[in-house]
Motif scaffolding. Sequence first.
Motif: not given
Length: 455
Positions: A208, A274, A278, A306, A309, A311, A315-316, A345
Amino acid sequence: MIRLGVLILALVLAGCNGAQSLETATRTKVADSALPPMKNFATARPTPPVRSNANIAADFLSLHFALESGRDLPVFTRFEMPITVRLTGSPPPTMKSDLKRLLERLRREAGIDIRQVSGGTANITIEAVSHDQIRRALPQAACFVVPNASSLAEFRRDRRKAKSNWSMLRSRERLGIFIPYDVSPQEVRDCLHEELAQALGPLNDLYRLPDSVFNDDNVHTVLTGFDMLVLRATYAPELRSGMTRPQVAAALPSVLRRLNPRGDSIAPIPYSETPRNWIDAIQTALGPRTEASRRNRAANTAASIAMQSGWTDHRRAFPHYIIGRMIQLDDPEQAQQHYGTALHYLAQTPGTELHQAYVATQTAAYAIARGDGVGALRQINPSIDVMARAENAAMLATLMMLKAEALELTGKPEQARAVRLDSLGWARYGFGSDWAVRSVMQDIALLNPQNRTGG
């Protein structure tokens, strides 16, 4: 430690894989002649953290009270005395100078009482060994740090004993770091930064974190402003080895208020942990010995997790960057769509300029392959300073070589020649051997349609 995003050699467009030759005399002359001296970075330019102290405190606790495997650690540990470092084995000259520079940064930026010694038993022993020796000890590691060992032989002898178990540690007194000497100077330096930082402080990595070497994506390769703040807080007088997580959590607000007053004025933002599935998917996608179809499925699984979740951070973006890298030879247009998703993103996430520069390297290469020099330069120029600040010589050299080809496409051969020659000193540090430098330069040149025949 998996290094990502260094080479773009695979991004020669499909359909241009027939007989190819270079047609630029200047480029051929450089490739056949002695390369210019290696360049290195003189002055660190870390960016201060841009997150709230509340978020940094949560990161600090997650970093210090768990291992990368996810196993919790019962107490906080650090060195409780002035720290000595000894370099042994067969270190190359660049390793010696990079270690000296890193220790200076740790004293100046993190306030750690640390110095190098030439003999005797040190708190931290850094042994320069061969890549094969490391692979035999830990097959998946590029370099590593262990407790209570001063040599690789000692670690191999005692690795199954309690002394080698991080979770049994209650304070740090003697650690060993093992780094290969037969890789590029940049890889050696990257290992120095990551492993010495873990020897001194956190043992965990967090996906993260967008601005830290304590992240297995390895986008950052030298200690950042966030990392130095975490290390400075680690050695704050309010903390000591043996403290529990609640005790450290209670002390952190005043520590961070003193060390990072700006962070108290920044509003905290919600974050999510996280999930292990993943992380496992990402590690499978990046596995060097994993078959391509399985890696592709894993990257798509990570992208799906991702999305589910919710996000919207790096991380996405990361799985889409990985997918783009995987498919860019077979389906370059689809790869560009994944890179576009990643950039979408990343643009919403503060502190991801370096991540965006990695993606720009791929999209600029594609623009050059299509003959769009102007579009390539628009992406390359801002990314060059980002890579220079991040001290990533391999990517800096790659961007400069790409810029040279873009300048050729826009009818500026003299500027192209100057940029190309300037890139080579960085390439020697980033890629190591002369043959590797020449190979990178030749492959990037072949992206340029002006230099391809038979495609």
